[in-house]
Design a protein around this motif. Structure first.
Motif, PDB file in Angstrom:
ATOM      1  N   ASN A 130       9.326   0.543   6.609  1.00 42.47           N
ATOM      2  CA  ASN A 130       8.885   1.911   6.910  1.00 42.47           C
ATOM      3  C   ASN A 130       7.627   2.370   6.191  1.00 42.47           C
ATOM      4  OD1 ASN A 130      10.530   2.778   8.889  1.00 42.47           O
ATOM      5  ND2 ASN A 130      11.860   4.027   7.613  1.00 42.47           N
ATOM      6  N   LEU A 131       7.374   1.885   5.007  1.00 41.95           N
ATOM      7  CA  LEU A 131       6.348   2.526   4.186  1.00 41.95           C
ATOM      8  C   LEU A 131       5.045   1.741   4.091  1.00 41.95           C
ATOM      9  CD1 LEU A 131       8.393   3.996   1.225  1.00 41.95           C
ATOM     10  CD2 LEU A 131       7.867   4.982   3.437  1.00 41.95           C
ATOM     11  N   ARG A 132       4.834   0.798   4.977  1.00 41.86           N
ATOM     12  CA  ARG A 132       3.579   0.054   4.910  1.00 41.86           C
ATOM     13  C   ARG A 132       2.394   0.973   5.170  1.00 41.86           C
ATOM     14  NH1 ARG A 132       4.484  -3.248   9.368  1.00 41.86           N
ATOM     15  NH2 ARG A 132       6.526  -2.262   9.525  1.00 41.86           N
ATOM     16  N   ALA A 133       1.308   0.723   4.466  1.00 44.88           N
ATOM     17  CA  ALA A 133       0.099   1.520   4.651  1.00 44.88           C
ATOM     18  C   ALA A 133      -0.424   1.308   6.065  1.00 44.88           C
ATOM     19  CB  ALA A 133      -0.955   1.098   3.635  1.00 44.88           C
ATOM     20  N   GLY A 188       0.790  -1.224   0.000  1.00 44.63           N
ATOM     21  CA  GLY A 188       0.000   0.000   0.000  1.00 44.63           C
ATOM     22  C   GLY A 188       0.822   1.275   0.000  1.00 44.63           C
ATOM     23  N   ALA A 189       2.008   1.244  -0.604  1.00 48.39           N
ATOM     24  CA  ALA A 189       2.855   2.434  -0.648  1.00 48.39           C
ATOM     25  C   ALA A 189       2.810   3.063  -2.040  1.00 48.39           C
ATOM     26  CB  ALA A 189       4.289   2.077  -0.285  1.00 48.39           C
ATOM     27  N   ARG A 190       3.200   4.318  -2.129  1.00 49.04           N
ATOM     28  CA  ARG A 190       3.192   4.971  -3.438  1.00 49.04           C
ATOM     29  C   ARG A 190       4.510   4.806  -4.162  1.00 49.04           C
ATOM     30  NH1 ARG A 190      -0.225   9.663  -1.652  1.00 49.04           N
ATOM     31  NH2 ARG A 190      -2.310   8.859  -2.102  1.00 49.04           N
ATOM     32  N   ASP A 191       5.563   4.537  -3.447  1.00 48.52           N
ATOM     33  CA  ASP A 191       6.855   4.339  -4.102  1.00 48.52           C
ATOM     34  C   ASP A 191       7.760   3.629  -3.104  1.00 48.52           C
ATOM     35  OD1 ASP A 191       9.031   4.442  -5.821  1.00 48.52           O
ATOM     36  OD2 ASP A 191       8.500   6.430  -6.540  1.00 48.52           O
ATOM     37  N   VAL A 192       9.012   3.483  -3.483  1.00 50.73           N
ATOM     38  CA  VAL A 192       9.969   2.889  -2.562  1.00 50.73           C
ATOM     39  C   VAL A 192      10.580   3.983  -1.692  1.00 50.73           C
ATOM     40  CG1 VAL A 192      10.530   0.911  -3.990  1.00 50.73           C
ATOM     41  CG2 VAL A 192      11.723   3.068  -4.345  1.00 50.73           C
ATOM     42  N   ALA A 193      11.388   3.583  -0.716  1.00 50.01           N
ATOM     43  CA  ALA A 193      11.948   4.563   0.204  1.00 50.01           C
ATOM     44  C   ALA A 193      12.946   5.482  -0.492  1.00 50.01           C
ATOM     45  CB  ALA A 193      12.609   3.857   1.386  1.00 50.01           C
ATOM     46  N   VAL A 226      -4.474   6.244  -0.054  1.00 55.56           N
ATOM     47  CA  VAL A 226      -3.667   5.211   0.586  1.00 55.56           C
ATOM     48  C   VAL A 226      -4.606   4.291   1.354  1.00 55.56           C
ATOM     49  CG1 VAL A 226      -1.929   4.760   2.320  1.00 55.56           C
ATOM     50  CG2 VAL A 226      -1.631   6.647   0.735  1.00 55.56           C
TER      51      VAL A 226
END
Ligand code: HEM
Ligand SMILES: [Cu+2]
Lengths: 218, 649
Positions: free
Chosen positions: B198-201, B110-115, B539
């Motif tokens: 880090n970027l999980r919805a 559920g992220a928009r991009d990578v870190a 998101v």
């Protein structure tokens, strides 16, 4: 919800201006992306040095020819340069404290001091290398030559990269482009710098302080 | 670009190349930092490598088709199997997993991009540059095609050039090329770990993540810790050859066995780096086409993690024939048998998932089932290797070649093809043709078994691997003939696959996929096909494992599936909005520039040339500083002018 910026890199100028401070980037772990990334890189680098150090330990005392550590090492001298490198960790901490307070002048001073202390260490290493070389130790002299020069050489390369990084930060600071909100840039450089110092403590202990078996000639 | 104003930024911009803004055309691909496009580029590079490595394999098989083959010389044969192995492992296998994960891991969590979008592009270009570097050794006159096998054992590879057992610069190109590829895979590993952690919805807890994401997390950690070890070994080989160090020179007390330890301390985790993504892919496919959740999700995840840990304690099973002490050998035999347990557990989980499911035998499902069967065979011969007396008979025979092709081809490759049939509709918006797909699958399965099953026999009859020629009358002739026929059937099957992709996607003959062609379970099926640049207009808030499924179905009292009235893909809001106000990182040329700097540095190392060195350092530093100065995201106005997301469909 829809407009939350989820991915841009932290501290990027684009989101510095307005209210979008670091808290807009709440991450699942609470550690910012860049810092976590740096920790992971350092973890990987541990294995890099670990493999070289293991090789050194495995080959210690196997030589039958050429000068060895006992003949070559000047412990007081290397202790002094090691101490200088350790002091640079202190100045690095001071640089971070300075930018977190917003004291840009001290930031510049301590960054420069850190880089200079690092450069002094490298100068000491260059001196040591030439000295050993003069006394007959080269990469191809014996296993000690191979393992010593490659291990400490790659550490020196890490320090040199760190110096270039610090000088770049210093250049940015001098142009006034490092402000209080950018403190993470200093923090991350600091992580790297402290890591390189810690690795040196290990290398110094393993190579210089632990007594060498074998090779009576060396 | 021009719409951006501001006196502060203007002067330093003059230093840089123009910020790329286009979203279509070749240049936009070179500067993209969209994880989906980078994923496509990784997979394309990997597929190309599969074709090249496959051609090398076909040449090998032609040479071995009958006794006393004359297709290639002994020296060329060495180059062929070395490049085949190196290509398949480092240029096909690893980039393929990274590519698929690049595309789907962010969407699945559920992220928009990578870190680190730019680092992501950099990692890809480093791998591409490494591939170019390795293959440039085939340019006439360079005389440097790697020829010491894919694990490049010392002292064969590291005697100084002057006294080398291997003439030419093969091991130099090999060691430097692999160091480059290691840089690329390390950066992508860091990126994946940070992205996944880090970027999980919101609501996407670790134990709700799709298994594929879990497997890639384990793979990223394995990569992170394995690459530096082989890097060190390669550095030592390179210095031994070029600067007279004595690391692996027995005459000076150096120990060639140390190289083997270092290599396999990397090499065994590496085989899990290659196979875990395949396990992740089938763990996605099987539940969808069985209409059942994955059986024992937690067990699958934990056995994946267990493999990740145990994988570090078995490396010496590659060295049973080297005369290690009996204690060491026993320990490694036991640990190797142990690691078969979590692997076997997974096989039972997959079977239980399919058991009593409402199975749909699509091509993707066939490949996934094929994976289970073939991987099991490979696993069984693997357990045989852990039995030391048995292994000492099998080492360096075709029995080993049979084993690792069953796990790498029968495992990884079948899973990857399954993944293509499963996910390409999402990536390109068109279904692949199922009829061609079934031809693809059955020819692949038959060709594969014809090629590799007889290798068990010839191996046990004593045919050594890496032999370019054999006498007749040793009992190997017929089997080898069959193997070569099988290899060409695999070739035909690959062509069928390519034809399928070209017809269905390039010529748009495939049916329009829609958001959710398979009645999927995970988040990637909630977005449009292909997904917009920003992945999700909203998101998602995740409430369950198999989140999407729970929006579509519930269970009645007897546990039967009941569709939810409001569920289904069409209820997903993704298409209605157009992503205005979603601010994505801007494209950048510097990852490419910086990676290109590694190419001259590679030649500088091999040729000890200061000119190449200077050029490389210059390009690298320019790329690095420009990258550092360039903001990750251009200020707001640009979203309107240059980077309005592409319309859906
Ligand atoms: C296209 C079908 C393939 C065929 C016909 C094939 C054939 C072969 C043969 C005959 C050898 C042994 C050469 C020798 O020992 O003299 C070999 C080696 C090898 N193959 Fe394959 N292969 C194929 C696909 C793959 C794939 C998909 C992978 C990995 C993902 C792979 C990885 C390897 C490796 C690592 C070696 C060892 C090279 C070495 O000994 O250094 N192959 N292959
Ligand atoms: Cu292994």
């Amino acid at each position: 919800m829809a407009t939350i910026e989820q991915t841009t890199e932290i501290g990027a100028p684009a989101n510095r201006g307005g209210s979008a401070g670091h808290d807009a980037h709440a991450t699942a772990t609470g550690v910012t992306n860049k810092k976590l990334g740096m920790w992971l890189f350092l973890a990987s680098d541990c294995l890099f040095f670990g493999a070289f150090i293991a090789t050194y330990l495995l080959y210690r005392g196997r030589d039958t020819v050429g000068p060895g550590p006992r003949l070559l090492f000047d412990i007081p001298f290397t202790s002094a340069t090691s101490f200088i490198l350790l002091m640079s960790s202190l100045t690095m901490v001071l640089a971070l404290a300075a930018i977190q307070r917003g004291d840009e002048r001290r930031l510049r001073i301590w960054l420069l001091a850190t880089a200079l202390l690092g450069a002094t260490f490298i100068a000491g290493q260059v001196f040591e290398f030439t000295e050993f070389n003069r006394e007959g130790l080269a990469l191809d002299t014996n296993l000690f030559g191979s393992t010593f020069f490659i291990l400490t050489g790659f550490h020196g390369a890490h320090v040199t990269a760190g110096i270039i990084w610090l000088m770049s930060l210093w250049g940015m600071a001098s142009q006034g482009r490092l402000k209080q909100p950018d403190s993470e840039k200093i923090e991350i450089a600091g992580l790297y710098w402290h890591f390189v110092d810690v690795v040196w403590i290990v290398i110094f202990t393993v190579i210089y302080l632990v007594p060498q078996p074998g090779n009576p000639g060396g | 670009m021009t719409t951006v104003s501001g006196a502060v930024t203007a002067p330093r911009r003059a230093l840089l190349l123009r910020r790329p803004t286009k979203t279509t055309g070749a240049f936009s691909w070179l500067t993209t930092i969209d994880h989906k496009r980078i994923g496509i580029m990784y997979c394309s590079l990997s597929l190309l490598s599969f074709l090249v490595g496959g051609l090398e394999a076909l040449l090998i098989r032609l040479q071995l088709a009958g006794p006393n083959g004359t297709v290639v010389s002994a020296a060329q044969y060495n180059e062929l199997f070395t490049m085949h192995g190196t290509t398949m492992v480092f240029l096909m296998g690893m980039p393929m997993a990274v590519g698929i994960a690049n595309y789907f891991v962010p969407i699945m969590i559920g992220a928009r991009d990578v870190a680190f979008p730019r680092l992501n592009a950099f990692g890809f270009y480093v791998v591409a540059v490494g591939a170019i570097f390795l293959y440039s050794s085939w340019i006439p006159g360079i005389n440097g095609v790697p020829n010491g096998g894919w694990f490049g054992y010392t002292p064969l590879t590291d005697t100084p050039i002057s006294a080398g057992f291997l003439p030419g610069r093969g091991p130099d190109f090999w060691s430097i090329g692999l160091i480059m590829l290691g840089i690329g895979s390390t950066t992508s590993a860091i990126n994946f770990i940070v992205t996944i952690l880090n970027l999980r919805a919101p609501g996407m807890t670790l134990m709700r993540m799709p298994v594929f994401v879990w497997m890639m997390l384990v793979v990223a950690f394995l990569t992170l810790f394995a690459m530096p070890i082989i890097t060190v070994a390669l550095i030592m080989v390179f210095f031994d050859r070029n600067y007279g160090t004595l690391f692996f020179q027995p005459a000076a007390g150096g120990d060639p066995l140390l190289y083997q330890h270092l290599f396999w301390l990397f090499g065994h985790p590496e085989v899990y780096i290659l196979i875990l993504p395949g396990m992740g892919i089938v763990s996605e496919i099987l539940p969808v086409f069985s209409r059942k959740p994955l059986f024992g999700y937690a067990v699958v995840v934990f056995s994946g993690i267990a493999i990740g840990f145990l994988g570090w304690g078995v490396w010496a099973h590659h060295m049973f024939a080297t005369g290690l002490s009996p204690v060491a050998i026993s320990a490694f035999a036991v640990s190797t048998m142990l690691i078969a347990v979590p692997t076997g557990v997974k096989i039972f989980n997959w079977l239980s998932t399919v058991w009593r499911g409402a199975v749909r035998l699509t091509t993707a499902m066939l490949f996934a089932l094929g994976f289970i069967a073939m991987f099991t065979i490979g696993g069984l011969s693997g357990v045989l290797h852990s039995v030391v007396p048995s292994d000492t008979q099998q080492t360096d025979t075709y029995f080993v070649v049979a084993h690792f092709h069953y796990v790498l081809f029968g495992g990884l490759m079948l899973a990857v093809f399954g993944g293509f049939y499963y996910w390409l509709p999402k990536v390109f918006g068109r279904m692949l043709d199922e009829r061609l797909g079934k031809w693809n699958f059955w020819t692949m399965l038959i060709g594969f078994n014809l090629t590799f099953f007889p290798m068990h026999f010839v191996g046990l009859y004593g045919m050594p691997r890496r032999t370019y020629r054999y006498d007749e009358g040793l009992g190997w002739d017929v089997w080898n003939q069959i193997e070569t026929v099988g290899a060409f059937i695999i070739g035909v099957s690959t062509l069928i696959f390519l034809a399928n992709v070209i017809v269905s996607i390039k010529f748009k003959r495939g049916a329009v996929a829609g958001n959710d062609p398979w009645d999927g379970r995970t988040l990637e099926w909630t977005t449009a096909s292909p997904p917009p640049a920003y992945n999700f207009a909203d998101v998602p808030e995740v409430e369950a494992r198999d989140e999407f499924w729970h929006h579509k179905y519930t269970e009645d009292d007897e546990g039967r599936l009941m569709p939810l009235p409001s569920g289904g893909a069409d209820a997903a809001p993704a298409e209605e909005k157009h992503g205005h106000g979603i601010h994505m990182p801007s494209p950048s040329i510097y990852p490419l520039v910086m990676a290109l700097g590694l190419l001259p540095l590679g030649y500088a190392a091999v040729y000890h040339s200061f000119a190449w060195l200077g050029l490389g350092v210059l390009v690298l530093l320019f790329g690095m500083y420009a990258w550092a100065i360039e903001p990750a995201t251009e200020p707001e106005p640009e979203t309107v002018t240059g980077r309005t997301p592409e319309p859906v469909h």
